[in-house]
Design a protein around this motif. Structure first.
Motif, PDB file in Angstrom:
ATOM      1  N   GLU A  37      35.755  39.057  34.661  1.00 56.68           N
ATOM      2  CA  GLU A  37      34.734  39.906  35.537  1.00 56.68           C
ATOM      3  C   GLU A  37      34.462  39.776  36.921  1.00 56.68           C
ATOM      4  OE1 GLU A  37      32.330  41.294  31.269  1.00 56.68           O
ATOM      5  OE2 GLU A  37      31.992  39.113  32.235  1.00 56.68           O
ATOM      6  N   HIS A  85      31.153  44.908  39.854  1.00 55.72           N
ATOM      7  CA  HIS A  85      30.343  44.057  40.314  1.00 55.72           C
ATOM      8  C   HIS A  85      30.560  43.944  41.728  1.00 55.72           C
ATOM      9  CE1 HIS A  85      30.286  42.199  35.868  1.00 55.72           C
ATOM     10  NE2 HIS A  85      29.533  43.519  35.963  1.00 55.72           N
ATOM     11  N   GLU A  86      31.806  43.772  42.041  1.00 55.67           N
ATOM     12  CA  GLU A  86      31.945  43.631  43.707  1.00 55.67           C
ATOM     13  C   GLU A  86      31.286  44.867  44.510  1.00 55.67           C
ATOM     14  OE1 GLU A  86      35.406  43.578  47.024  1.00 55.67           O
ATOM     15  OE2 GLU A  86      35.568  44.894  45.407  1.00 55.67           O
ATOM     16  N   ARG A 102      35.426  46.314  35.524  1.00 48.05           N
ATOM     17  CA  ARG A 102      34.274  45.927  35.397  1.00 48.05           C
ATOM     18  C   ARG A 102      33.981  44.714  36.747  1.00 48.05           C
ATOM     19  NH1 ARG A 102      32.325  43.412  29.756  1.00 48.05           N
ATOM     20  NH2 ARG A 102      32.593  45.644  29.263  1.00 48.05           N
ATOM     21  N   ALA A 103      34.988  44.124  37.066  1.00 48.15           N
ATOM     22  CA  ALA A 103      34.875  43.016  38.286  1.00 48.15           C
ATOM     23  C   ALA A 103      34.808  44.071  39.665  1.00 48.15           C
ATOM     24  CB  ALA A 103      36.235  42.509  38.299  1.00 48.15           C
ATOM     25  N   LYS A 125      28.553  42.765  28.852  1.00 49.41           N
ATOM     26  CA  LYS A 125      28.732  41.501  29.600  1.00 49.41           C
ATOM     27  C   LYS A 125      29.426  40.301  28.788  1.00 49.41           C
ATOM     28  CE  LYS A 125      26.087  38.465  32.983  1.00 49.41           C
ATOM     29  NZ  LYS A 125      24.874  38.441  33.514  1.00 49.41           N
ATOM     30  N   THR A 172      28.707  46.477  43.784  1.00 50.87           N
ATOM     31  CA  THR A 172      27.340  46.314  43.874  1.00 50.87           C
ATOM     32  C   THR A 172      26.854  45.031  44.758  1.00 50.87           C
ATOM     33  OG1 THR A 172      26.859  46.856  41.611  1.00 50.87           O
ATOM     34  CG2 THR A 172      25.206  45.214  42.359  1.00 50.87           C
ATOM     35  N   ALA A 173      27.961  44.004  44.893  1.00 46.19           N
ATOM     36  CA  ALA A 173      27.572  42.996  45.796  1.00 46.19           C
ATOM     37  C   ALA A 173      27.636  43.663  47.201  1.00 46.19           C
ATOM     38  CB  ALA A 173      28.734  41.893  45.460  1.00 46.19           C
ATOM     39  N   ALA A 184      33.761  36.913  38.916  1.00 46.52           N
ATOM     40  CA  ALA A 184      32.450  36.327  39.392  1.00 46.52           C
ATOM     41  C   ALA A 184      33.120  35.393  40.601  1.00 46.52           C
ATOM     42  CB  ALA A 184      31.584  35.636  38.626  1.00 46.52           C
ATOM     43  N   GLY A 186      28.230  36.040  35.061  1.00 47.65           N
ATOM     44  CA  GLY A 186      28.346  36.440  36.438  1.00 47.65           C
ATOM     45  C   GLY A 186      28.058  35.466  37.698  1.00 47.65           C
TER      46      GLY A 186
END
Length: 244
Positions: free
Chosen positions: A70, A100-101, A96-97, A41, A103-104, A72, A45
């Motif tokens: 990444e 993260h999306e 990675r982005a 990371k 997960t959101a 955010a 974030g």
């Protein structure tokens, strides 16, 4: 690219040299991929604070995030109802982005009423920011801390300007050259990496009748390095509306 640790930003961009074409784009992508692989990371974030301040009151539509890192900022915009195109030079950053999306979105789906997963609202796109041209116009074009040691900011930001539809918003945020964090003096060696509010207006032609400047200022912000040392830096903030 963006460094957002402890609310500290050193941003994401294409480090390829101008005029070297495909070879430069490849070497730049490889360099940024290697940098992202060096740590699980790189950034905090969290969305950039000036983006949140300036975009929170806008009516959601189509947004373009130039140099998304990444992800955010793009994820925050999508959570506000925007449909986002997010571009970056690094495939590793984009992978990675997207994670993260996901997960959101999984978290949103758990708390949402009714069955079914919430679909993605972001299109992740790998590109060389010197060569890339958008294929549509946007209600919001955001570029946050697009700084590079080897690439001028002018051409990528002119591309960003051209992508704003009539009635749409341009938002550019970056480091003010006279208000950099003291611990970054060794890496901030090229004065042309950064810009003042006046330089943005002049270089991007935003003093024309096509544009209405809503915000054109420098804002102080307290940041901390990984060791907890604090300093006051300056964010150059420009928000403008395309009138025609």
């Amino acid at each position: 690219m963006t460094q957002q640790g402890a609310d500290h930003h050193h941003h994401r961009t294409d480090d390829g040299a101008i005029g070297l074409g495909e070879e430069a784009a490849q070497s730049s992508a490889e360099a940024w991929d290697e940098r992202y692989r060096s740590a699980p990371k790189l950034w905090s974030g969290k969305p950039n604070p000036q983006l949140v301040r300036e975009a929170a009151g806008l009516h959601p539509g189509k947004a373009l995030d130039v140099g998304c890192g990444e992800g955010a900022d793009s994820i925050w915009l999508a959570q506000q109802g925007w449909t986002v195109t997010a571009v970056d030079v690094s495939a590793v950053a984009l992978e990675r982005a997207a994670a993260h999306e996901k997960t959101a979105l999984d978290r949103e789906s758990v708390h949402a009423e009714g069955p079914g997963a919430i679909p993605s609202r972001i299109r992740w796109q790998q590109c060389d920011l010197e060569e890339w041209q958008p294929d549509e116009k946007y209600d919001l074009v955001s570029s946050q801390f697009l700084h590079s040691r080897t690439m001028g900011w002018q051409d990528p930001l002119r591309t960003a300007v051209s992508a704003v539809k009539p009635g749409g918003t341009l938002l550019i945020v970056g480091h003010h050259p006279d208000m950099l964090p003291p611990w970054g003096t060794q890496t901030h060696t090229e004065p042309d990496m950064f810009y003042t509010p006046a330089q943005l207006v002049q270089e991007l032609g935003l003093d024309s009748p096509e544009w209405q400047l809503e915000v054109n200022t420098t804002r102080d912000r307290v940041v901390a390095d990984p060791d907890g040392r604090e300093a006051v830096i300056g964010d150059t903030v420009l928000r403008a509306t395309r009138l025609s």
